[in-house]
Design a protein around this motif. Sequence first.
Motif, mmCIF file in Angstrom:
data_model
loop_
_atom_site.group_PDB
_atom_site.id
_atom_site.type_symbol
_atom_site.label_atom_id
_atom_site.label_comp_id
_atom_site.label_asym_id
_atom_site.label_seq_id
_atom_site.Cartn_x
_atom_site.Cartn_y
_atom_site.Cartn_z
ATOM 1 N N ALA A 251 0.819 -1.210 0.000
ATOM 2 C CA ALA A 251 0.000 0.000 0.000
ATOM 3 C C ALA A 251 0.855 1.264 0.000
ATOM 4 N N LEU A 252 2.099 1.172 0.436
ATOM 5 C CA LEU A 252 2.977 2.340 0.441
ATOM 6 C C LEU A 252 3.241 2.850 -0.974
ATOM 7 N N MET A 253 3.069 2.010 -1.956
ATOM 8 C CA MET A 253 3.320 2.412 -3.343
ATOM 9 C C MET A 253 2.112 3.075 -3.996
ATOM 10 N N LYS A 254 1.004 3.155 -3.281
ATOM 11 C CA LYS A 254 -0.226 3.701 -3.851
ATOM 12 C C LYS A 254 -0.375 5.172 -3.457
ATOM 13 N N PRO A 255 -1.196 5.929 -4.183
ATOM 14 C CA PRO A 255 -1.376 7.351 -3.878
ATOM 15 C C PRO A 255 -2.132 7.572 -2.570
ATOM 16 N N ARG A 256 -1.985 8.783 -2.028
ATOM 17 C CA ARG A 256 -2.679 9.191 -0.817
ATOM 18 C C ARG A 256 -3.533 10.424 -1.135
ATOM 19 N N VAL A 257 -4.725 10.408 -0.589
ATOM 20 C CA VAL A 257 -5.637 11.540 -0.745
ATOM 21 C C VAL A 257 -6.001 12.042 0.644
ATOM 22 N N SER A 258 -5.835 13.351 0.847
ATOM 23 C CA SER A 258 -6.123 13.939 2.156
ATOM 24 C C SER A 258 -6.957 15.194 1.982
ATOM 25 N N LEU A 259 -7.838 15.443 2.934
ATOM 26 C CA LEU A 259 -8.612 16.671 3.011
ATOM 27 C C LEU A 259 -7.886 17.596 3.975
ATOM 28 N N THR A 260 -7.590 18.805 3.547
ATOM 29 C CA THR A 260 -6.839 19.743 4.378
ATOM 30 C C THR A 260 -7.601 21.050 4.520
ATOM 31 N N GLY A 261 -7.400 21.722 5.628
ATOM 32 C CA GLY A 261 -8.014 23.016 5.874
ATOM 33 C C GLY A 261 -7.098 23.878 6.727
ATOM 34 N N ARG A 262 -7.208 25.200 6.560
ATOM 35 C CA ARG A 262 -6.346 26.099 7.313
ATOM 36 C C ARG A 262 -7.087 27.415 7.561
ATOM 37 N N VAL A 263 -6.886 27.968 8.760
ATOM 38 C CA VAL A 263 -7.380 29.285 9.145
ATOM 39 C C VAL A 263 -6.184 30.073 9.635
ATOM 40 N N ASN A 264 -5.985 31.295 9.067
ATOM 41 C CA ASN A 264 -4.771 32.046 9.374
ATOM 42 C C ASN A 264 -5.113 33.499 9.714
ATOM 43 N N HIS A 265 -4.368 34.040 10.665
ATOM 44 C CA HIS A 265 -4.473 35.454 11.021
ATOM 45 C C HIS A 265 -3.065 36.011 11.076
ATOM 46 N N ASP A 266 -2.815 37.099 10.308
ATOM 47 C CA ASP A 266 -1.452 37.639 10.280
ATOM 48 C C ASP A 266 -1.380 38.956 11.038
ATOM 49 N N SER B 95 -7.538 34.747 6.813
ATOM 50 C CA SER B 95 -7.717 33.931 5.608
ATOM 51 C C SER B 95 -8.018 32.500 5.993
ATOM 52 N N SER B 96 -8.685 31.810 5.134
ATOM 53 C CA SER B 96 -8.993 30.393 5.358
ATOM 54 C C SER B 96 -8.992 29.674 4.032
ATOM 55 N N SER B 97 -8.750 28.378 4.117
ATOM 56 C CA SER B 97 -8.717 27.581 2.891
ATOM 57 C C SER B 97 -9.090 26.146 3.203
ATOM 58 N N ILE B 98 -9.590 25.478 2.223
ATOM 59 C CA ILE B 98 -9.906 24.058 2.317
ATOM 60 C C ILE B 98 -9.625 23.432 0.963
ATOM 61 N N GLY B 99 -9.087 22.221 0.988
ATOM 62 C CA GLY B 99 -8.736 21.602 -0.277
ATOM 63 C C GLY B 99 -8.452 20.125 -0.134
ATOM 64 N N ILE B 100 -8.237 19.519 -1.238
ATOM 65 C CA ILE B 100 -7.910 18.097 -1.294
ATOM 66 C C ILE B 100 -6.526 17.949 -1.891
ATOM 67 N N GLU B 101 -5.715 17.151 -1.218
ATOM 68 C CA GLU B 101 -4.355 16.934 -1.681
ATOM 69 C C GLU B 101 -4.210 15.501 -2.176
ATOM 70 N N LEU B 102 -3.593 15.347 -3.308
ATOM 71 C CA LEU B 102 -3.296 14.044 -3.884
ATOM 72 C C LEU B 102 -1.794 13.932 -4.048
ATOM 73 N N GLY B 103 -1.249 12.828 -3.582
ATOM 74 C CA GLY B 103 0.191 12.633 -3.711
ATOM 75 C C GLY B 103 0.547 11.169 -3.683
ATOM 76 N N GLY B 104 1.715 10.863 -4.144
ATOM 77 C CA GLY B 104 2.166 9.481 -4.148
ATOM 78 C C GLY B 104 3.618 9.396 -4.561
ATOM 79 N N PRO B 105 4.248 8.287 -4.292
ATOM 80 C CA PRO B 105 5.661 8.154 -4.611
ATOM 81 C C PRO B 105 5.895 7.946 -6.105
ATOM 82 N N ILE B 106 6.978 8.488 -6.578
ATOM 83 C CA ILE B 106 7.436 8.230 -7.942
ATOM 84 C C ILE B 106 8.740 7.443 -7.901
#
Length: 459
Positions: free
Chosen positions: A268-283, A289-300
């Motif tokens: 399974a380590l050779m397969k892609p990973r999908v994660s839901l991410t979110g962030r809230v920021n104050h500078d 600012s805030s954001s939400i998204g989906i990240e896709l990644g995997g080994p090459i």
Amino acid sequence: MRCNVGYRVKPILAAAFAAITLATAPVAKAEGLKDALISAYKNSGLLEQNRALLRAADEDVAQAVSALRPVLSYYANATYADPVLPGRDYLSGNLGLQASLLLYDGGGSKFAIEGKKESVLAAREGLVNVEQSVLLRAVTAYMNVRRDTEFVSLRQNNVRVIREQLRAAKDRFEVGEVTRTDVSIAESRLALARANLAAAQGGLARSREEYRAAIGHYPKGLRPAPKAPATAKSIDAARSVAYVTHPLMRKIQHEVTAAEIGIEQANALMKPRVSLTGRVNHDSYGLDSSSIGIELGGPIYQGGKLSSLFRQAVARRDQTRAGLHLTRLDVAQGVGNSWASLQVARATLAATVRQIKAARVAFKGVKEEATLGARTTLDVLDAEQELLDAEANRISALTDQYIATYSLLSAMGLLTVDHLKLGIRTYDPTAYYNAVANAPADSSRGKRLDRVLRALGKE
């Protein structure tokens, strides 16, 4: 020279049995084998150690489960840069929260959880095997104390009898019925009897120390052991039971399953990973600012690491499978050894019964012949020693038979508190697991976990 010697002592066998009966008679607060086994189970530091190891394995499951839970963290940073334009402030900062949730990883987290569960089951079987070792040690310590106590009684009686014989020899020497040689022989045998008594007392002292180590306290008058439990009618039947119930067999089986799951996890380590991410920021400029998204990644390409991990998992699977074969052989050998020891003990016990009967007749005959001048003092002492040795052999054979019976139970995987029906509350390996397996967020102060830990502390 044959001397007419008249002995006034009691028969050695009757005296020996009287001494043994006195030494082994039940006394107030005498401890039985069941009491000793219960004490050994409750006071075993080895069991406590392995229970803690099992709880640590339970936590591995909780940690694997946490990988599928949301991860929430905070961050704060401050940055200072040399100003390029006069009057500009280049000190800035950020404060925020970020969260992520694993949606897909090729089943790697699921396989990790299943593998850890199998490791927990293997650890539980390891705990059962330790329980068997603790109880077998307790049985051995109990029977050895009883055996050595009887040995001391026999040797004490032997000293008393020979002392009387020496006194009688000296009286007859004064009136010329025997020679000085007879007196010297009796003196020599008395010295030997006292040396044997000292050795028996030393053996008893060592057995008492082992009893304290195995059971938790010194023995205080041990009752006769109860009837030995049933085992198996044949060695093949014993092995058939052992293959199914012995904790080492069950432990290695769970380890094989865990290793097979490990191959799927490595794949399974050779397969892609999908994660839901979110962030809230104050500078520092007051901007939110805030954001939400989906990240896709995997080994090459990772330099061959993932392929190596997969091959390693396969090798470990092969290793545990080979271990299963070796464990089966060890279990079979353990049953065979215990079965052989039990048969030898039974045959030895039957032989000693015949030996005692013959030695008793011989001793009686030698004594009668000595009164007629056909036997010497040495002949009588030799016959007495043979009877004493025969009785000691009987005691040893009884002890060996009892220990061999429990050793066979252990080899079959049945030497447990539950199988012996000791009637006590046993350690529940599922209580802690059930409290932590779902990865509670507050495991240190959770009321349910606190109750479980308090209950485990009272086992």
